[in-house]
Motif scaffolding. Structure first.
Motif, PDB file in Angstrom:
ATOM      1  N   ALA A  72       2.189  51.169  82.317  1.00  0.00           N
ATOM      2  CA  ALA A  72       3.185  51.489  81.297  1.00  0.00           C
ATOM      3  C   ALA A  72       2.679  50.886  79.991  1.00  0.00           C
ATOM      4  O   ALA A  72       1.972  49.873  79.995  1.00  0.00           O
ATOM      5  N   PHE A  73       3.039  51.510  78.864  1.00  0.00           N
ATOM      6  CA  PHE A  73       2.587  51.032  77.566  1.00  0.00           C
ATOM      7  C   PHE A  73       3.800  50.814  76.680  1.00  0.00           C
ATOM      8  O   PHE A  73       4.706  51.649  76.627  1.00  0.00           O
ATOM      9  N   SER A  74       3.810  49.688  75.968  1.00  0.00           N
ATOM     10  CA  SER A  74       4.911  49.391  75.047  1.00  0.00           C
ATOM     11  C   SER A  74       4.356  49.007  73.684  1.00  0.00           C
ATOM     12  O   SER A  74       3.266  48.459  73.581  1.00  0.00           O
ATOM     13  N   ALA A  75       5.127  49.317  72.656  1.00  0.00           N
ATOM     14  CA  ALA A  75       4.742  48.956  71.286  1.00  0.00           C
ATOM     15  C   ALA A  75       5.986  48.544  70.510  1.00  0.00           C
ATOM     16  O   ALA A  75       7.066  49.094  70.709  1.00  0.00           O
ATOM     17  N   LEU A  76       5.820  47.580  69.621  1.00  0.00           N
ATOM     18  CA  LEU A  76       6.905  47.055  68.790  1.00  0.00           C
ATOM     19  C   LEU A  76       6.395  46.907  67.367  1.00  0.00           C
ATOM     20  O   LEU A  76       5.323  46.331  67.152  1.00  0.00           O
ATOM     21  N   GLY A 116       0.829  41.588  78.575  1.00  0.00           N
ATOM     22  CA  GLY A 116       0.173  42.753  79.145  1.00  0.00           C
ATOM     23  C   GLY A 116      -1.239  42.473  79.613  1.00  0.00           C
ATOM     24  O   GLY A 116      -1.849  41.459  79.270  1.00  0.00           O
ATOM     25  N   LEU A 117      -1.759  43.409  80.395  1.00  0.00           N
ATOM     26  CA  LEU A 117      -3.139  43.335  80.870  1.00  0.00           C
ATOM     27  C   LEU A 117      -4.101  43.486  79.700  1.00  0.00           C
ATOM     28  O   LEU A 117      -5.159  42.858  79.658  1.00  0.00           O
ATOM     29  N   GLU A 118      -3.744  44.353  78.772  1.00  0.00           N
ATOM     30  CA  GLU A 118      -4.476  44.562  77.521  1.00  0.00           C
ATOM     31  C   GLU A 118      -3.428  44.513  76.413  1.00  0.00           C
ATOM     32  O   GLU A 118      -2.345  45.089  76.550  1.00  0.00           O
ATOM     33  N   THR A 119      -3.738  43.833  75.321  1.00  0.00           N
ATOM     34  CA  THR A 119      -2.784  43.739  74.216  1.00  0.00           C
ATOM     35  C   THR A 119      -3.474  44.043  72.892  1.00  0.00           C
ATOM     36  O   THR A 119      -4.698  43.982  72.788  1.00  0.00           O
ATOM     37  N   SER A 120      -2.644  44.356  71.909  1.00  0.00           N
ATOM     38  CA  SER A 120      -3.157  44.639  70.575  1.00  0.00           C
ATOM     39  C   SER A 120      -2.165  44.085  69.553  1.00  0.00           C
ATOM     40  O   SER A 120      -0.951  44.137  69.759  1.00  0.00           O
ATOM     41  N   HIS A 168       3.379  43.517  61.679  1.00  0.00           N
ATOM     42  CA  HIS A 168       2.349  43.976  62.603  1.00  0.00           C
ATOM     43  C   HIS A 168       2.952  44.875  63.678  1.00  0.00           C
ATOM     44  O   HIS A 168       4.148  44.813  63.945  1.00  0.00           O
ATOM     45  N   VAL A 169       2.089  45.652  64.306  1.00  0.00           N
ATOM     46  CA  VAL A 169       2.478  46.423  65.483  1.00  0.00           C
ATOM     47  C   VAL A 169       1.885  45.695  66.684  1.00  0.00           C
ATOM     48  O   VAL A 169       0.672  45.489  66.766  1.00  0.00           O
ATOM     49  N   LEU A 170       2.763  45.262  67.582  1.00  0.00           N
ATOM     50  CA  LEU A 170       2.361  44.577  68.806  1.00  0.00           C
ATOM     51  C   LEU A 170       2.428  45.580  69.942  1.00  0.00           C
ATOM     52  O   LEU A 170       3.435  46.283  70.090  1.00  0.00           O
ATOM     53  N   SER A 171       1.393  45.666  70.728  1.00  0.00           N
ATOM     54  CA  SER A 171       1.408  46.631  71.825  1.00  0.00           C
ATOM     55  C   SER A 171       0.747  46.045  73.054  1.00  0.00           C
ATOM     56  O   SER A 171      -0.045  45.099  72.962  1.00  0.00           O
ATOM     57  N   ALA A 172       1.092  46.619  74.224  1.00  0.00           N
ATOM     58  CA  ALA A 172       0.556  46.086  75.479  1.00  0.00           C
ATOM     59  C   ALA A 172       0.527  47.150  76.562  1.00  0.00           C
ATOM     60  O   ALA A 172       1.420  47.992  76.646  1.00  0.00           O
ATOM     61  N   LEU A 173      -0.505  47.076  77.366  1.00  0.00           N
ATOM     62  CA  LEU A 173      -0.643  47.892  78.563  1.00  0.00           C
ATOM     63  C   LEU A 173      -0.254  47.019  79.742  1.00  0.00           C
ATOM     64  O   LEU A 173      -0.776  45.911  79.901  1.00  0.00           O
ATOM     65  N   HIS A 174       0.674  47.511  80.557  1.00  0.00           N
ATOM     66  CA  HIS A 174       1.205  46.731  81.680  1.00  0.00           C
ATOM     67  C   HIS A 174       1.007  47.451  83.001  1.00  0.00           C
ATOM     68  O   HIS A 174       1.001  48.680  83.042  1.00  0.00           O
ATOM     69  N   ASN A 175       0.935  46.665  84.079  1.00  0.00           N
ATOM     70  CA  ASN A 175       1.121  47.219  85.410  1.00  0.00           C
ATOM     71  C   ASN A 175       2.524  46.809  85.847  1.00  0.00           C
ATOM     72  O   ASN A 175       3.252  46.155  85.097  1.00  0.00           O
ATOM     73  N   GLU A 176       2.909  47.171  87.050  1.00  0.00           N
ATOM     74  CA  GLU A 176       4.277  46.872  87.477  1.00  0.00           C
ATOM     75  C   GLU A 176       4.557  45.373  87.528  1.00  0.00           C
ATOM     76  O   GLU A 176       5.667  44.928  87.228  1.00  0.00           O
ATOM     77  N   ALA A 177       3.553  44.580  87.855  1.00  0.00           N
ATOM     78  CA  ALA A 177       3.741  43.128  87.968  1.00  0.00           C
ATOM     79  C   ALA A 177       3.995  42.461  86.620  1.00  0.00           C
ATOM     80  O   ALA A 177       4.687  41.452  86.544  1.00  0.00           O
ATOM     81  N   THR A 178       3.432  43.004  85.524  1.00  0.00           N
ATOM     82  CA  THR A 178       3.595  42.359  84.215  1.00  0.00           C
ATOM     83  C   THR A 178       4.661  43.016  83.351  1.00  0.00           C
ATOM     84  O   THR A 178       5.090  42.422  82.361  1.00  0.00           O
TER      85      THR A 178
END
Length: 139
Positions: free
Chosen positions: A82-86, A56-60, A40-50
């Motif tokens: 910030a956005f990250s994906a794995l 993340g604030l929003e995840t997929s 799977h591709v795991l992804s997340a939208l973060h703010n500085e706190a997370t």
């Protein structure tokens, strides 16, 4: 009694209309170069706190498919993110590392900075304003 019911109805409508005014933007994230269909591709939208600290604030969590993956996140409020994906190819829900500390699995980060060591929020951040936006990341 009718007056009270009318007042409650008007109050409820006002709250509903105010909630609709807070609608944010649509963020589209295009992840290019998914190399295979494993995991799977795991992804997340973060703010500085997370960022790098919490979920993340929003995840997929999407089935990996070779090629391009397009994600859509609705109602994102103005701010810095910030956005990250794995690409979690072995489905263990975490990033795997080589003995020397290098990642074994593909990943991507907004800001396209690939520092030696963990990324920082300041390197990965982008600003959401009033217009819908698109990010393109590459594994």
């Amino acid at each position: 009694m009718k007056k009270l019911l009318f007042t409650i109805t008007v109050f409820a409508m006002t709250i509903t209309m105010n909630a609709q005014e807070k609608k944010g933007i649509t963020l589209t994230v295009v992840i290019e170069n998914v190399l295979n269909d494993e995991g799977h591709v795991l992804s997340a939208l973060h703010n500085e706190a997370t960022f790098m600290k919490a979920e993340g604030l929003e995840t997929s969590h999407d089935k990996a498919e070779a090629g391009e993956l397009i994600l859509t996140f609705e109602n994102i409020q103005p701010g810095e993110y910030a956005f990250s994906a794995l690409h979690d190819a072995n489905d263990n829900n975490s990033m795997d590392f080589e003995p020397n500390g290098m990642p074994k699995e593909d990943y991507a980060m907004s800001g396209n900075s690939m520092p030696m060591g963990p990324p920082t929020f300041s390197d990965a951040k982008f600003t959401v304003e009033k217009e819908d936006m698109q990010l393109t990341l590459r594994f």
